[in-house]
Every structure is written in structure tokens, then in C-alpha cells.
Design a protein around this motif. Structure first.
Motif, PDB file in Angstrom:
ATOM      1  N   ALA A 259       0.835  -1.209   0.000  1.00  0.00           N
ATOM      2  CA  ALA A 259       0.000   0.000   0.000  1.00  0.00           C
ATOM      3  C   ALA A 259       0.866   1.254   0.000  1.00  0.00           C
ATOM      4  N   THR A 260       1.988   1.212   0.724  1.00  0.00           N
ATOM      5  CA  THR A 260       2.881   2.384   0.783  1.00  0.00           C
ATOM      6  C   THR A 260       3.420   2.688  -0.615  1.00  0.00           C
ATOM      7  N   ARG A 261       3.882   1.621  -1.311  1.00  0.00           N
ATOM      8  CA  ARG A 261       4.403   1.807  -2.677  1.00  0.00           C
ATOM      9  C   ARG A 261       3.313   2.314  -3.613  1.00  0.00           C
ATOM     10  N   ALA A 262       2.148   1.699  -3.537  1.00  0.00           N
ATOM     11  CA  ALA A 262       1.042   2.069  -4.436  1.00  0.00           C
ATOM     12  C   ALA A 262       0.583   3.505  -4.164  1.00  0.00           C
ATOM     13  N   THR A 263       0.542   3.889  -2.894  1.00  0.00           N
ATOM     14  CA  THR A 263       0.089   5.242  -2.547  1.00  0.00           C
ATOM     15  C   THR A 263       1.061   6.279  -3.120  1.00  0.00           C
ATOM     16  N   ARG A 264       2.368   6.004  -2.965  1.00  0.00           N
ATOM     17  CA  ARG A 264       3.361   6.945  -3.516  1.00  0.00           C
ATOM     18  C   ARG A 264       3.197   7.082  -5.023  1.00  0.00           C
ATOM     19  N   GLU A 265       2.951   5.966  -5.672  1.00  0.00           N
ATOM     20  CA  GLU A 265       2.816   6.000  -7.142  1.00  0.00           C
ATOM     21  C   GLU A 265       1.596   6.852  -7.523  1.00  0.00           C
ATOM     22  N   VAL A 266       0.483   6.632  -6.833  1.00  0.00           N
ATOM     23  CA  VAL A 266      -0.747   7.364  -7.188  1.00  0.00           C
ATOM     24  C   VAL A 266      -0.608   8.855  -6.834  1.00  0.00           C
ATOM     25  N   MET A 267       0.064   9.150  -5.716  1.00  0.00           N
ATOM     26  CA  MET A 267       0.285  10.556  -5.335  1.00  0.00           C
ATOM     27  C   MET A 267       1.083  11.309  -6.395  1.00  0.00           C
TER      28      MET A 267
END
Ligand code: SAM
Length: 261
Positions: free
Chosen positions: A143-151
Motif C-alpha cells: 500500500a505504501t508503494r502504491a500510494t506513492r505511485e498514485v500521489m
């Protein structure tokens, strides 16, 4: 002061947190007459399980979100063994020191663990115990990786300028050192994994919006919040088609120094 939470949504979606809280509580020795603080009580589901173990004891349930305090206050209305207070744990003050500070799914929302542990030590009697579980090192890394990507996507990027991550997933070693520095002894800290699978990407998105991404959504215009949580859920699931959060829990038990034994 800590940020606000959607207490109604959390009450409905927090079965993983309640399950881990119940399991962790099962390993805490209690006589049944202790005075206990539930530090970050949320809506009070785990507090209620704690209370069942304290037929002759009391619980001071503390939370930094007014909505959570209102929900917990309603849950324990008329229950003389429970007092619910709106307090920031980083400024925690108690009238009388207690026998045990218990906490689940809360400390990773607090950046300054040195200060937190100092305040908790100050709320305990000499020899009083701490038993806590929260997100630890490596928690929900998907989730941390995915959140950074979407941000970083054009659509959302400007809302997160200067963003300072709002989670603190500490390791077992550094937590032990911080607890000892705060005046705890007999410290034990350990990590364990709790991979949690959701029924669909939509279910994961609803969970993320309430439980994981609240601080992020506050930064976004209302209309962009659901799309952001949905995009993070899609991104997580795109790794292997699995709507899974790779939860890692940090457990800690300790006693405030100065006790008889
Ligand atoms: C994920 S909920 C956990 C609630 C409950 N313990 C459970 O296991 O379901 C985290 C809670 O920590 C509270 N919290 C976060 N930072 C806090 C702080 N600095 N002081 C007090 N409460 C805080 C939030 O308001 C929220 O209710």
C-alpha cells in the motif's frame, strides 16, 4: 492534536483491527482488578473486550479524535467502570497513575515515539505494565508503494506538495531502545505478519479510505477522495491481481521501572 476519523465507517470496517486486538489481549495477564488506560481506543470495540477481562477494574479510554470519543462514549454510557476522554497521547495526563497501559493499532499514527513512551511511563505506577501492538517495520509495504505511485500522478500531485508521511512503522530494535530510554524494563518487542485479503478491489478501496488513507484524503478536494482511494486499491491489486494488504504488527510489552520485583 491528532486528526479526525470517520468513526461510523471505522466501526463497520475495522474487523481486522478488532481481531488482532482480541488476539493480543489474550496474551496479556490480568487479575481482573487493574486500572487500565486504553491508549487510542477508537470506537471502543477492543476496549469492550478489555473490560470483559476487568470485572473489578476500570478503563480510562483515551482518543485524540472527537468523533471516536463520541462513539466510545456512547458505547459505554452508563458503564461506571469506563471513562472516555479526548486527549492527545503526546500530552497524556492522568489524575491517578494506572496498573497497565494497553493499546492496539494506534502508535504507528504517532511520529514521536520517544515522547509518547515518556508520557505513557508517566501515567503508570512504578512496576506498572505496557502492552501494545501497532503497525511495525514493513507494514503494508504494498500500500505504501502504491500510494506513492498514485500521489505522483498528474491528477493528484499538486495536493501533496510538501507532504510528510503520516505513519511511523518502527522496528523492534529501535522500539526496545526507546522504551528503555523512557524508563521501561523487562522490555520485549517483536514483529509478526498478518496478511489480510479483501473480497474485491472495491472493498479494499473502502477500507483504505477509512483506515489507511485518512490523512491523504484530507489533503484532497472532496470530489477527488474516492477516486484516489480507488486508484490506490487498483494499484495494490495490479501487482498480482490480489487485493491484499501485507500487514506487519509490532508488539511490545514492558514494565515501568521502580516496581518491587
Ligand atoms: C486504527 S484506530 C485504533 C482504534 C482501536 N484501538 C482499535 O484497535 O480498533 C487508531 C486510533 O488512534 C487514535 N490516535 C492516533 N493518534 C493519536 C494521538 N496522538 N492521541 C490520541 N489518539 C490518537 C485515532 O484517533 C484512532 O482512533
Amino acid at each position: 492534536m491528532a486528526r479526525e476519523w470517520n468513526a461510523v465507517a471505522y466501526e463497520g470496517l475495522s474487523s481486522p483491527q478488532t481481531r488482532w486486538g482480541a488476539e493480543f489481549l489474550g496474551h496479556v495477564d490480568l487479575r481482573g482488578d487493574e486500572d487500565v488506560i486504553d491508549a487510542g481506543c477508537g470506537t471502543g470495540k477492543v476496549t469492550g473486550l478489555l473490560l470483559e477481562r476487568l470485572p473489578r477494574g476500570t478503563v480510562l479510554a483515551v482518543d485524540g479524535s472527537r468523533a471516536m470519543v463520541e462513539a466510545a462514549g456512547g458505547r459505554f454510557a452508563g458503564e461506571s467502570r469506563v471513562r472516555v476522554e479526548h486527549q492527545d497521547l503526546l500530552e497524556l495526563e492522568v489524575e491517578e497513575p494506572v496498573d497497565l497501559v494497553f493499546s492496539t493499532a494506534t502508535f504507528h499514527w504517532i511520529k514521536d515515539h520517544r515522547r509518547l513512551f515518556g508520557r505513557l511511563a508517566g501515567a503508570l505506577k512504578p512496576g506498572g505494565r505496557l502492552a501494545a501492538q501497532c503497525g511495525g517495520e514493513g507494514n503494508i509495504s504494498r500500500a505504501t508503494r502504491a500510494t506513492r505511485e498514485v500521489m505522483s500522478r498528474e491528477r493528484f500531485r499538486s495536493s501533496f506538495e510538501g507532504w510528510d508521511d503520516d505513519k511511523n512503522y518502527a522496528g523492534a530494535g529501535e522500539t526496545r531502545e526507546r522504551l528503555e530510554a523512557a524508563g521501561f524494563e523487562g522490555v520485549e518487542t517483536w514483529l509478526h505478519e498478518e496478511p489480510t485479503r479483501f473480497g474485491s478491489v472495491g472493498e479494499l478501496a473502502r477500507f483504505l479510505a477509512t483506515v489507511v488513507l485518512g490523512g491523504h484524503l484530507e489533503k484532497l478536494p472532496e470530489v477527488e477522495r474516492e477516486p484516489f482511494a480507488g486508484a490506490v486499491a487498483e494499484e495494490i491489486s495490479s501487482v498480482d491481481g490480489d487485493p491484499l494488504l501485507d500487514y506487519v504488527r509490532l508488539n511490545m510489552t514492558a514494565a515501568r521501572s521502580g516496581g518491587a520485583g
